[in-house]
Design a protein around this motif. Structure first.
Motif, PDB file in Angstrom:
ATOM      1  N   ALA A   1      12.860  33.699  -2.330  1.00  0.00           N
ATOM      2  CA  ALA A   1      11.941  32.557  -2.252  1.00  0.00           C
ATOM      3  C   ALA A   1      11.747  32.108  -0.806  1.00  0.00           C
ATOM      4  N   VAL A   2      12.838  32.054  -0.051  1.00  0.00           N
ATOM      5  CA  VAL A   2      12.757  31.686   1.370  1.00  0.00           C
ATOM      6  C   VAL A   2      11.892  32.684   2.122  1.00  0.00           C
ATOM      7  N   SER A   3      12.102  33.967   1.840  1.00  0.00           N
ATOM      8  CA  SER A   3      11.330  35.019   2.499  1.00  0.00           C
ATOM      9  C   SER A   3       9.834  34.897   2.173  1.00  0.00           C
ATOM     10  N   ARG A   4       9.531  34.580   0.921  1.00  0.00           N
ATOM     11  CA  ARG A   4       8.121  34.419   0.522  1.00  0.00           C
ATOM     12  C   ARG A   4       7.467  33.279   1.297  1.00  0.00           C
ATOM     13  N   MET A   5       8.177  32.177   1.439  1.00  0.00           N
ATOM     14  CA  MET A   5       7.614  31.037   2.162  1.00  0.00           C
ATOM     15  C   MET A   5       7.417  31.376   3.645  1.00  0.00           C
ATOM     16  N   GLU A   6       8.353  32.111   4.207  1.00  0.00           N
ATOM     17  CA  GLU A   6       8.218  32.516   5.610  1.00  0.00           C
ATOM     18  C   GLU A   6       7.029  33.460   5.789  1.00  0.00           C
ATOM     19  N   SER A   7       6.790  34.312   4.788  1.00  0.00           N
ATOM     20  CA  SER A   7       5.652  35.231   4.875  1.00  0.00           C
ATOM     21  C   SER A   7       4.319  34.490   4.804  1.00  0.00           C
ATOM     22  N   LYS A   8       4.352  33.267   4.268  1.00  0.00           N
ATOM     23  CA  LYS A   8       3.138  32.446   4.185  1.00  0.00           C
ATOM     24  C   LYS A   8       2.979  31.536   5.403  1.00  0.00           C
ATOM     25  N   GLY A   9       3.859  31.695   6.379  1.00  0.00           N
ATOM     26  CA  GLY A   9       3.726  30.958   7.625  1.00  0.00           C
ATOM     27  C   GLY A   9       4.590  29.721   7.752  1.00  0.00           C
ATOM     28  N   PHE A  10       5.369  29.405   6.716  1.00  0.00           N
ATOM     29  CA  PHE A  10       6.257  28.248   6.806  1.00  0.00           C
ATOM     30  C   PHE A  10       7.548  28.624   7.533  1.00  0.00           C
ATOM     31  N   LYS A  11       8.135  27.644   8.172  1.00  0.00           N
ATOM     32  CA  LYS A  11       9.435  27.829   8.807  1.00  0.00           C
ATOM     33  C   LYS A  11      10.468  27.177   7.892  1.00  0.00           C
ATOM     34  N   MET A  12      11.524  27.897   7.570  1.00  0.00           N
ATOM     35  CA  MET A  12      12.493  27.432   6.590  1.00  0.00           C
ATOM     36  C   MET A  12      13.819  27.017   7.231  1.00  0.00           C
ATOM     37  N   VAL A  13      14.332  25.872   6.794  1.00  0.00           N
ATOM     38  CA  VAL A  13      15.652  25.393   7.199  1.00  0.00           C
ATOM     39  C   VAL A  13      16.459  25.188   5.921  1.00  0.00           C
TER      40      VAL A  13
ATOM     41  N   MET B   1       0.832  -1.192   0.000  1.00  0.00           N
ATOM     42  CA  MET B   1       0.000   0.000   0.000  1.00  0.00           C
ATOM     43  C   MET B   1       0.874   1.253   0.000  1.00  0.00           C
ATOM     44  N   ILE B   2       0.310   2.336  -0.519  1.00  0.00           N
ATOM     45  CA  ILE B   2       1.036   3.597  -0.611  1.00  0.00           C
ATOM     46  C   ILE B   2       0.870   4.381   0.689  1.00  0.00           C
ATOM     47  N   ARG B   3       1.959   4.983   1.152  1.00  0.00           N
ATOM     48  CA  ARG B   3       1.915   5.862   2.323  1.00  0.00           C
ATOM     49  C   ARG B   3       2.009   7.315   1.867  1.00  0.00           C
ATOM     50  N   TYR B   4       1.150   8.156   2.447  1.00  0.00           N
ATOM     51  CA  TYR B   4       1.099   9.558   2.057  1.00  0.00           C
ATOM     52  C   TYR B   4       1.531  10.457   3.208  1.00  0.00           C
ATOM     53  N   PRO B   5       2.498  11.330   2.981  1.00  0.00           N
ATOM     54  CA  PRO B   5       2.803  12.360   3.979  1.00  0.00           C
ATOM     55  C   PRO B   5       1.637  13.349   4.048  1.00  0.00           C
ATOM     56  N   SER B   6       1.685  14.250   5.007  1.00  0.00           N
ATOM     57  CA  SER B   6       0.648  15.278   5.131  1.00  0.00           C
ATOM     58  C   SER B   6       1.290  16.592   5.544  1.00  0.00           C
ATOM     59  N   LEU B   7       0.996  17.649   4.794  1.00  0.00           N
ATOM     60  CA  LEU B   7       1.565  18.960   5.074  1.00  0.00           C
ATOM     61  C   LEU B   7       0.628  19.751   5.984  1.00  0.00           C
ATOM     62  N   GLN B   8       1.150  20.180   7.110  1.00  0.00           N
ATOM     63  CA  GLN B   8       0.368  20.939   8.079  1.00  0.00           C
ATOM     64  C   GLN B   8       0.632  22.442   7.919  1.00  0.00           C
ATOM     65  N   ALA B   9      -0.320  23.250   8.362  1.00  0.00           N
ATOM     66  CA  ALA B   9      -0.128  24.698   8.359  1.00  0.00           C
ATOM     67  C   ALA B   9       1.066  25.063   9.246  1.00  0.00           C
ATOM     68  N   GLY B  10       1.882  25.988   8.774  1.00  0.00           N
ATOM     69  CA  GLY B  10       3.049  26.404   9.543  1.00  0.00           C
ATOM     70  C   GLY B  10       4.151  25.371   9.596  1.00  0.00           C
ATOM     71  N   ALA B  11       4.169  24.459   8.645  1.00  0.00           N
ATOM     72  CA  ALA B  11       5.153  23.368   8.651  1.00  0.00           C
ATOM     73  C   ALA B  11       6.572  23.888   8.469  1.00  0.00           C
ATOM     74  N   VAL B  12       7.520  23.066   8.899  1.00  0.00           N
ATOM     75  CA  VAL B  12       8.931  23.344   8.652  1.00  0.00           C
ATOM     76  C   VAL B  12       9.302  22.753   7.291  1.00  0.00           C
ATOM     77  N   MET B  13       9.873  23.592   6.425  1.00  0.00           N
ATOM     78  CA  MET B  13      10.318  23.158   5.103  1.00  0.00           C
ATOM     79  C   MET B  13      11.841  23.152   5.072  1.00  0.00           C
ATOM     80  N   GLY B  14      12.405  22.039   4.664  1.00  0.00           N
ATOM     81  CA  GLY B  14      13.849  21.952   4.532  1.00  0.00           C
ATOM     82  C   GLY B  14      14.240  22.081   3.079  1.00  0.00           C
ATOM     83  N   THR B  15      15.176  22.973   2.764  1.00  0.00           N
ATOM     84  CA  THR B  15      15.653  23.072   1.388  1.00  0.00           C
ATOM     85  C   THR B  15      17.114  22.639   1.327  1.00  0.00           C
TER      86      THR B  15
END
Length: 340
Positions: free
Chosen positions: A33-45, A1-15
């Protein structure tokens, strides 16, 4: 069976840059681009590899793999998104800690599709073929590309419907930056080989043909095992796109994929728009699509929103999909269900 991740609001994004990093002269684009994602509530690493580029890669293969492994092991990170594609991602596959792959999203396209397809085929974890980080630097995002967070937030057994774009970008114009990064000027028109309406159902797999073809014959490209072990032999619905290959090289690559069994038990093929699809003598890309449809006895649609001619839909490797085309209107849709 396939496993699906799930993205939550305010998630941490690793680049991280498992293929190419960002040269010094374009660091401003990545920072934006990092700044744009942070402005949308994501935390960037940001990993070290995203800031470097030499000898056609961000860093030596083992360094790239180690940073990817580190981000994969970090429980706080929900999504790994590289800055963009590149050339040599395939070098890191043998150094990935495959027994430690976590159920988290990886999003990208181009050379990144090697990693996406390998992860899904080898582990049964869904991966996301869509935008890269650099293309999210705009003040606004077009409706087609911008649906990626909504797609990645879908829950198991839920569905999401995406429609073909209204306009696409014919060429890049870096001299006149657009608020949404892309310059969408040309009317989108999905087409079918038959010229008729098309409806297809199957498990999605795909990516950039230029690079995923090199998985054939390796431990990371066993499509048959994926079908048997993870999806109960459900048909595969392929989405594919050509970045730089000539039409004849495209044909050779598709025949190789066919001979390797990749198209066994396929429900259909969807091809993205490509600026590389120029005729060789009088041999056209439409000839390639027609031959493949006749050989495999499956429907083929093309010029869809996928790949290097933006915008693009977000395709989930492993998801159950229903794709449709209204030929007279040139419009299409893809409904994806996160079916285990």
């Amino acid at each position: 069976m396939i496993r699906y991740p799930s993205l939550q609001a305010g998630a941490v994004m690793g680049t991280t840059a498992p293929s190419s990093g960002v040269p010094t002269e374009t660091h401003a684009l990545l920072k934006l681009a990092v700044s744009r994602m942070e402005s949308k509530g994501f935390k960037m690493v940001c990993g070290d590899t995203v800031w470097t580029q030499a000898k056609a890669a961000s860093a030596p293969a083992k360094v790239r793999a180690a940073e990817f492994n580190q981000m994969m092991a970090d429980e706080s990170i929900q999504l790994i998104i590289p800055p963009w594609g590149g050339e040599l991602l395939i070098e890191i596959l043998e150094n990935i800690a495959w027994d430690q792959i976590k159920n988290k999203w990886i999003l990208g396209y181009s050379d990144i599709s090697v990693l996406l397809l390998a992860v899904t085929l080898k582990t049964g974890i869904a991966t996301a073929h869509g935008t890269n980080l650099i293309d999210l630097r705009g003040g606004v995002t077009d409706e087609t590309t911008g649906k990626w967070p909504e797609v990645l937030a879908v829950q198991v057994d839920e569905s999401i419907l995406q429609h073909s774009s209204s306009l696409y970008q014919k060429e890049w114009n870096f001299a006149e930056p657009s608020p949404c990064v892309f310059h969408l000027t040309e009317p989108t028109c999905w087409k079918s080989v038959s010229g008729a309406d098309v409806h297809m159902r199957g498990r999605l797999l795909g990516g950039c043909i230029d690079v995923i073809r090199h998985l054939i014959g390796t431990p990371f490209g066993d499509v048959r095992h994926f079908q048997q072990y993870y999806t109960g032999n459900e048909p595969i619905l392929w989405y594919l796109e050509n970045c730089e290959m000539s039409v004849t090289d495209l044909r050779r690559s598709l025949v190789q994929m066919k001979l390797a069994g990749w198209f066994h038990n396929s429900a259909g093929l969807m091809f993205g728009r490509s600026a590389a699809n120029r005729p060789v003598e009088d041999y056209t890309v439409e000839d390639v699509y027609r031959a493949l449809s006749e050989e495999l006895q499956i429907p083929v649609i093309y010029d869809i929103d996928c790949g290097h001619v933006p915008p693009q839909l977000t395709f989930i490797n492993g998801a159950y999909a229903e794709a449709g085309l209204k030929a007279a209107e040139g419009s299409g849709s893809v409904k994806q269900t996160f079916k285990p």
